[in-house]
Design a protein around this motif. Structure first.
Motif, mmCIF file in Angstrom:
data_model
loop_
_atom_site.group_PDB
_atom_site.id
_atom_site.type_symbol
_atom_site.label_atom_id
_atom_site.label_comp_id
_atom_site.label_asym_id
_atom_site.label_seq_id
_atom_site.Cartn_x
_atom_site.Cartn_y
_atom_site.Cartn_z
ATOM 1 N N GLN A 559 15.753 -31.505 63.838
ATOM 2 C CA GLN A 559 17.275 -31.437 64.505
ATOM 3 C C GLN A 559 18.450 -32.280 63.100
ATOM 4 O O GLN A 559 18.337 -32.457 62.154
ATOM 5 N N GLY A 598 13.193 -24.348 77.320
ATOM 6 C CA GLY A 598 13.434 -22.748 78.071
ATOM 7 C C GLY A 598 12.338 -22.224 78.254
ATOM 8 O O GLY A 598 12.246 -21.329 79.599
ATOM 9 N N ARG A 601 8.411 -26.118 78.625
ATOM 10 C CA ARG A 601 7.009 -27.150 78.360
ATOM 11 C C ARG A 601 8.000 -28.468 77.992
ATOM 12 O O ARG A 601 9.143 -27.934 78.181
HETATM 13 C C1 SRM Z 1 14.022 -26.344 72.981
HETATM 14 C C2 SRM Z 1 14.533 -24.937 73.427
HETATM 15 C C3 SRM Z 1 15.760 -25.088 74.199
HETATM 16 C C4 SRM Z 1 15.657 -25.859 75.850
HETATM 17 O O1 SRM Z 1 16.316 -27.370 74.792
HETATM 18 O O2 SRM Z 1 15.321 -25.368 76.177
HETATM 19 C C5 SRM Z 1 15.761 -24.477 72.027
HETATM 20 C C6 SRM Z 1 15.352 -24.759 71.075
HETATM 21 C C7 SRM Z 1 15.614 -23.862 70.173
HETATM 22 N N1 SRM Z 1 15.781 -22.438 69.835
HETATM 23 FE FE1 SRM Z 1 16.129 -21.213 71.257
HETATM 24 N N2 SRM Z 1 15.428 -22.474 72.540
HETATM 25 C C8 SRM Z 1 14.609 -22.572 73.519
HETATM 26 C C9 SRM Z 1 14.700 -21.587 74.593
HETATM 27 C C10 SRM Z 1 14.811 -20.833 73.964
HETATM 28 C C11 SRM Z 1 15.434 -19.516 74.764
HETATM 29 C C12 SRM Z 1 14.243 -19.262 75.893
HETATM 30 C C13 SRM Z 1 13.122 -18.701 76.428
HETATM 31 O O3 SRM Z 1 12.217 -18.923 75.422
HETATM 32 O O4 SRM Z 1 12.951 -18.502 77.509
HETATM 33 C C14 SRM Z 1 16.057 -18.260 73.807
HETATM 34 C C15 SRM Z 1 16.193 -16.739 75.102
HETATM 35 C C16 SRM Z 1 14.868 -15.808 74.934
HETATM 36 C C17 SRM Z 1 14.251 -15.501 72.872
HETATM 37 O O5 SRM Z 1 14.679 -15.764 72.754
HETATM 38 O O6 SRM Z 1 14.776 -14.021 73.327
HETATM 39 C C18 SRM Z 1 16.139 -18.882 73.152
HETATM 40 C C19 SRM Z 1 16.663 -18.383 71.889
HETATM 41 C C20 SRM Z 1 16.921 -18.499 70.534
HETATM 42 C C21 SRM Z 1 17.662 -17.612 69.452
HETATM 43 C C22 SRM Z 1 18.043 -16.772 68.926
HETATM 44 C C23 SRM Z 1 16.983 -15.820 69.499
HETATM 45 C C24 SRM Z 1 17.937 -14.025 69.653
HETATM 46 O O7 SRM Z 1 17.058 -12.953 69.017
HETATM 47 O O8 SRM Z 1 19.019 -13.953 68.753
HETATM 48 C C25 SRM Z 1 17.636 -19.046 67.892
HETATM 49 C C26 SRM Z 1 17.439 -18.537 66.965
HETATM 50 C C27 SRM Z 1 17.094 -17.794 66.441
HETATM 51 O O9 SRM Z 1 15.703 -17.605 66.510
HETATM 52 O O10 SRM Z 1 17.101 -16.684 65.058
HETATM 53 C C28 SRM Z 1 16.990 -19.952 69.010
HETATM 54 C C29 SRM Z 1 16.975 -20.985 67.878
HETATM 55 C C30 SRM Z 1 16.552 -22.071 68.536
HETATM 56 C C31 SRM Z 1 15.898 -23.799 67.327
HETATM 57 C C32 SRM Z 1 15.224 -23.539 66.617
HETATM 58 C C33 SRM Z 1 17.354 -23.654 66.538
HETATM 59 C C34 SRM Z 1 16.939 -24.214 65.579
HETATM 60 O O11 SRM Z 1 17.080 -23.668 64.346
HETATM 61 O O12 SRM Z 1 17.335 -25.420 65.222
HETATM 62 C C35 SRM Z 1 16.038 -25.004 68.631
HETATM 63 C C36 SRM Z 1 15.542 -25.727 68.145
HETATM 64 C C37 SRM Z 1 14.119 -26.319 68.697
HETATM 65 C C38 SRM Z 1 13.549 -27.554 69.201
HETATM 66 O O13 SRM Z 1 13.370 -28.382 69.897
HETATM 67 O O14 SRM Z 1 14.218 -28.451 68.231
HETATM 68 N N3 SRM Z 1 16.841 -19.847 69.973
HETATM 69 N N4 SRM Z 1 15.490 -19.849 72.631
HETATM 70 C C39 SRM Z 1 14.088 -24.138 74.021
HETATM 71 C C40 SRM Z 1 12.061 -24.079 73.564
HETATM 72 C C41 SRM Z 1 11.246 -23.330 74.202
HETATM 73 C C42 SRM Z 1 10.387 -23.628 74.262
HETATM 74 O O15 SRM Z 1 9.413 -23.807 75.012
HETATM 75 O O16 SRM Z 1 9.742 -23.804 73.112
#
Ligand code: SRM
Ligand SMILES: Cc1cc2nc3c(=O)[nH]c(=O)nc-3n(C[C@H](O)[C@H](O)[C@H](O)COP(=O)(O)OP(=O)(O)OC[C@H]3O[C@@H](n4cnc5c(N)ncnc54)[C@H](O)[C@@H]3O)c2cc1C
Ligand code: SF4
Ligand code: FES
Lengths: 844, 111
Positions: A559, A598, A601
């Motif tokens: 983080q 999202g 979980r």
């Molecule tokens: C925790 C969470 C947000 C939340 O509080 O809901 C989250 C958090 C992060 N997302 Fe996300 N994403 C989360 C659901 C999503 C979703 C929704 C979904 O999965 O249904 C999306 C859009 C759907 C998708 O991916 O197509 C999403 C699209 C992104 C993206 C953009 C990806 C893209 O292709 O444009 C990134 C950036 C990347 O991966 O390069 C990202 C990256 C990140 C990172 C890893 C950014 C980072 O490098 O710090 C965040 C940190 C995660 C962590 O645990 O610290 N996150 N992220 C969700 C974790 C889901 C889970 O249980 O694992």
């Protein structure tokens, strides 16, 4: 204001809307107050892709009207209001709802209706035309109470309609009046082969059937009685037996009407009244009407040009087409029947592979006049270019349809095309337009599509657009350097192949054999990912740990303040009360911030690096596994509650989600992978926005691939329908392994798909038809990954040596004093800079 | 100043990667490239993300210059000088570090 003329457009269908868009993009847009009448309840939508409504596209997806289009351009649209009469003397239009408008210029874009054969009983309940979204809604409603469906008409549209009925799980029959299918485009040989292919889709084909009446059925709701004495029982009937231009309103005000129907227009698309134009399917030019959208668009452009005082002429249109049916390749170009005097014909027929190709060439053997392709339409773009741009044929024209037996390629290189060559007929985009756009900086397919609209209509030109792009980039000397970084002069795919072929197991070995220097964060991360995808070894092994990004190194997500978040796996979004309590207890004990993600979980934030192992020990003891939230790997399989609880559920979406997540968990890939499973087409799990999306339908599971949320959302493509679970898993195995092998680093499946030559059809040919003969390998690879799965946290907890890394200092038990939390809404959050400075000062 | 402080054993280092040591209240990131028997030490504080994290970055070289890439926003720092290779106006402190037998020593005064 007052010096503006009023321009009225009757009909807001595909062509009417295209006209408005062209007009608004032109210099004369401010000369007119524009008013349009739209009879349907929806503004213009994409009729060409209407059938996709069944595979889950919504009316919104099909809309051709950009948000705010009418408002921004000050266009008045009368929705759900039909123009009922034109008074040419007074120059007014009156509508059914009573609107009366005086016009200076009038454009008729009233389209056509489906032809309903004049058979007694043709208007019985459940007998529907196939033309509008309303028709489709009615069809879906009727299909619910039907077992059997019949389509009247075996042309392009009829076959599409039949496939749609089949996908709704009805026993389906096509009833064709002519002795063969697609009689307008195909000869007997081609039609016979097509019949087989349609029958292979599970659709019955009845040819030479003249329906004499429709009466009450014995086993179904209706019975179609044919002239030859035979009958067909069916519950619903779709009419798709041709179209009839809608010219009533033109006829009533005395405009010239062609003998075969349609409003007569000249080369400027003017009717017999010089203030009234007609465009699209309602118009008749040279005694021809056009049932395709491209000629309509050409007419729309002609009218805009004429209004602006230009000299453009509509000069007829190319009626070449490709059938848009999964698994059935059919295309027809120009004079497919060889009716031109003196024309010569070449035919290639391959009964084994089910391929039929025929080309018609000019008397002197120099120009292509027409073609028919059945079973393999891959040659369509090349042939179409020879035809539409009148390019001289090679000396042996049959090489264009014979299978390539040597390396010699007979395709028409994009370089050979003149700048004036039309590449996209839907939007009249020439090679020159594409080149200009490339020069202007559009160097990706996506950017080109946005800029020129090429390949955004029927999509038939997509492969050609891509090859023009590649060729131009290469010519422009764009050093399209695909090396992954300075240490490896290879692409990710090259590296993958080297690792696979030479069985390389470590970064060191690969660097020694094929690289230079020490590596960097780019190649290390990419190669670490490839090794993990291929061998699936433990990522913290001594040989691998230094290749991992910090998230993978500590098996947690870093983080902004240097703490980590912890995400235990909750397959399919399912968690027991005890599990939830255990997670809650851990969060409470370590003072972690708790949030539902999202991805369905729970995420626990604010763990110091030294707290990760004890936290995980407690989670593992409570039965949890690593959620791999930190890896470029399978994340979650989101699910809706499905048939177990939901009153609409068609199948057990949670059960399948859990099974899929357990199968693919731990799979490392070029980028993260997300799945979702919905229990019915209401789609509460948003499966179409995932890399892999699955939706339960009556006949099994529909599979969508390469969807994406994130920065650039992309709807998944419908890949296959009505699958049983075994086939579904097989397809997913193959798609994912193929992605893992061929995608670029950090490329999501969506971008991978957008960049794939041949796109969805190509992926299908690899995964479904085994075109590359690698499916056994792909499945074996996935099975290896499944068999070697480990919970990385469980493995790590068992290894003292690995746990040494989980401390802030090698030489002290102190923790990082820079990590400071404050409270907000009853939980912790990282202190901001001021708060942190304050806290540190207080301490000192 | 200018004295060599014993921090840990060579076994505590992680080959091709980094660890953080506390030396006289200073957080020191120590990187180890065993193939050259080379060790490097720079301050652990990442000036871009403002947190103590550089020891957890991926290491390698750019045009022969050994470097670490910050795990947060990916800027690269020279392991020899601490200068940021993406923005030369930014620099972190670099320190003396050596292997004596199987022990690792850091000198905050030396470079
Ligand atoms: C925790 C969470 C947000 C939340 O509080 O809901 C989250 C958090 C992060 N997302 Fe996300 N994403 C989360 C659901 C999503 C979703 C929704 C979904 O999965 O249904 C999306 C859009 C759907 C998708 O991916 O197509 C999403 C699209 C992104 C993206 C953009 C990806 C893209 O292709 O444009 C990134 C950036 C990347 O991966 O390069 C990202 C990256 C990140 C990172 C890893 C950014 C980072 O490098 O710090 C965040 C940190 C995660 C962590 O645990 O610290 N996150 N992220 C969700 C974790 C889901 C889970 O249980 O694992
Ligand atoms: C299922 C299907 C698949 C197709 N596939 C292809 C394909 O692959 N390739 C291809 O090129 N073409 C295809 N077509 C044909 C293509 O959709 C038509 O060529 C195109 O829609 C014609 O556009 P248009 O504007 O002339 O008519 P339409 O799109 O029919 O629009 C006319 C509109 O005017 C309205 N209207 C009529 N009279 C009035 C009035 N008096 N007042 C107000 N409104 C009025 C109608 O309600 C309608 O909305 C397909 C058609 C269908 C139905
Ligand atoms: S997608 Fe269908 S089955 Fe699933 S919760 Fe929504 S309505 Fe119910
Ligand atoms: S030809 Fe239809 S989209 Fe280009």
């Amino acid at each position: 204001m007052s010096n503006k003329q009023t321009l009225v457009v009757i009909g807001n269908g595909m062509v009417g809307q295209n006209f408005l868009v062209s007009l608004m993009a032109s210099e004369i847009k401010d000369n007119y107050n524009v008013v349009t009448f739209c009879e349907e309840e929806l503004p213009a939508y994409d009729r060409v892709h209407l059938s996709e409504y069944f595979s889950g596209k919504s009316a919104d997806d099909l809309s051709l009207v950009e948000e705010g289009f009418f408002e921004t351009n000050n266009i008045t649209i009368h929705m759900g209001d039909k123009a009922s009469s034109i008074d040419r003397a007074a120059k007014t239009v009156t509508s059914e709802k009573g609107v009366e408008i005086a016009y200076d210029k009038l454009v008729l874009a009233t389209g056509s209706t489906a032809f309903i054969p004049p058979i007694p009983g043709n208007d019985r309940e459940g007998c529907i035309a196939y033309r509008t979204i309303d028709d489709l809604d009615e069809m879906m409603a009727t299909a619910k109470t039907s077992k059997v469906g019949a389509v009247v008409g075996g042309g392009l549209l009829g076959l599409e309609a039949a496939k749609a009925l089949r996908d709704l799980n009805l026993e389906t029959h096509v009833v064709q009046f002519a002795p063969r299918l697609m009689e307008a485009q195909l000869d007997d040989g081609g039609a016979l082969l097509l019949k087989q292919k349609i029958e292979d889709l599970g659709v019955g084909v009845l040819t030479s059937k003249n329906t004499t009446q429709i009466v009450d059925g014995d086993t179904c709701k209706h019975k179609m009685v044919f002239a030859d004495g035979t009958e067909l029982e069916t519950d619903m009937i779709l009419y798709s037996a041709g179209i009839r231009p809608r010219y009533e309103i033109a006829d009533a005000c005395g405009l010239d009407i062609a003998d075969r129907g349609g409003v007569v227009i000249n080369d400027q698309c003017l009717t017999s009244d010089e203030d009234i134009y007609a465009i699209g399917e309602c118009a008749s030019w040279n005694n021809q009407t056009f049932g395709l959208v491209a000629p309509g668009y050409a007419m729309a452009r002609t009218v805009v040009d004429h209004l602006a005082g230009g000299q453009d002429e509509f000069t007829g249109a190319d009626m070449s087409t490709k059938l848009k049916l999964n698994g059935v390749d059919v295309a027809s170009i120009g004079d497919a029947h060889g009716t031109t005097a003196g024309s010569l014909v070449y035919t290639y027929q391959n009964g084994v592979d089910g391929v039929y190709k025929r080309i018609v060439v000019s008397e002197d053997n120099k120009y292509l006049l027409g073609a028919v392709l059945v079973g393999d339409a891959s040659g369509y773009p090349t042939l179409h270019q020879y035809y539409s741009n009148e390019i001289e044929l090679p000396s042996n024209p049959d090489s264009l349809i014979l299978p390539a037996r040597s390396d010699e390629s007979v395709g028409l290189g994009p370089d050979a095309l003149p700048a004036s060559a039309q590449v996209c007929s839907c939007f009249d985009v020439t090679k020159g337009d594409i080149c200009t756009s490339i020069e202007g900086g559009c160097t990706t397919i996506g950017a080109l599509k946005d800029d020129t609209k090429a390949a955004t209509g029927c999509g038939g030109c997509a492969a050609l657009v891509k090859s023009v792009l590649d060729c131009e980039l290469e010519k422009a000397g764009f050093e399209v350097n695909t090396d992954i970084c300075e240490h490896f002069a290879y692409t990710r795919q090259d590296l993958y192949n080297l690792i696979m072929v030479e069985e390389i197991k470590t970064f060191g070995e690969l660097l020694e054999k094929h690289g230079s220097g020490k590596g960097c964060e780019i190649c290390k991360q990419a190669i670490g990912s490839i090794l993990a995808s291929y061998w699936n070894d433990y990522v913290l092994d001594d040989d691998h740990v230094s290749l991992q990004d910090t998230n993978d190194t500590f098996l947690a997500n870093t983080q902004k303040d240097g703490t980590y978040s912890v995400v235990p796996r909750m397959t399919g979004g399912e968690v027991t009360p005890d599990g939830l309590i255990a997670v809650g207890n851990v969060a409470k004990k370590y003072g972690l911030y708790t949030k539902i993600t999202g991805g369905q979980r729970v995420d626990l934030f604010g763990a110091r690096v030294d707290q990760l192992p004890p936290i995980w020990q407690e989670l593992i003891d409570a039965g949890f596994e690593s959620g791999h939230a930190y890896g470029k790997s399978l994340r979650t399989v989101k699910s809706c509650v499905g048939s177990t609880w939901c009153r609409f559920g068609v199948d057990d979406s949670v059960g399948l989600a859990v099974e899929l997540e357990n199968r693919y968990k731990g799979l490392r890939a070029p980028h993260k992978i997300k799945f979702a499973v919905s229990g019915c087409t209401r789609e509460c799990a948003e499966a179409q926005s995932k890399d892999i999306g699955v939706i339960a339908v009556e006949g099994g599971w529909n599979l969508y691939v390469c969807g994406n949320g994130g920065m650039k959302p992309r709807h998944g493509d419908l890949f296959a329908t009505n699958l049983d679970k075994e086939t579904l898993i097989k397809y997913i195995d193959r798609v994912l392994t193929f992605y893992v092998r061929t995608a670029d680093r950090l490329q999501r499946t969506s971008v991978w798909m957008e960049n794939m030559e041949g796109g969805l059809d190509y992926l299908k040919s690899v995964v479904i038809d085994d075109k590359l003969q690698i499916n056994d390998q792909l499945e074996a690879h996935m099975q290896h990954v499944v068999d070697t799965y480990q919970c990385e946290w469980t493995t790590t907890m068992a290894d003292e040596n690995k746990l040494k890394r989980f401390r802030h200092f090698v030489n002290s038990d102190k923790t990082d004093e820079n990590i400071i939390f404050v409270e907000e809404r009853g939980q912790i959050r990282p202190a901001n800079i001021e708060e942190r400075a304050l806290a540190l000062a207080e301490e000192a | 100043m200018s004295q060599w402080v014993d921090v840990c054993s060579v076994d505590d280092l992680i080959p091709h990667s980094g660890v953080c040591a506390l030396v006289e209240e200073t957080q020191v990131a120590i990187f180890y490239m065993p193939e050259d028997k080379a060790v490097f030490a720079i301050n652990n504080f990442d000036p871009f993300s403002l947190i103590n994290i550089l020891s957890r970055g991926l290491i390698g070289d750019i045009q022969g210059e050994p470097m670490v890439s910050s795990p947060i926003y990916k800027q690269r720092f020279s392991l020899k000088t601490g200068v940021c290779m993406d923005d030369e106006t930014v620099k972190v402190d670099s320190y003396g570090v050596r292997i004596e037998g199987d022990r690792v020593e850091v000198n905050l005064g030396a470079v």
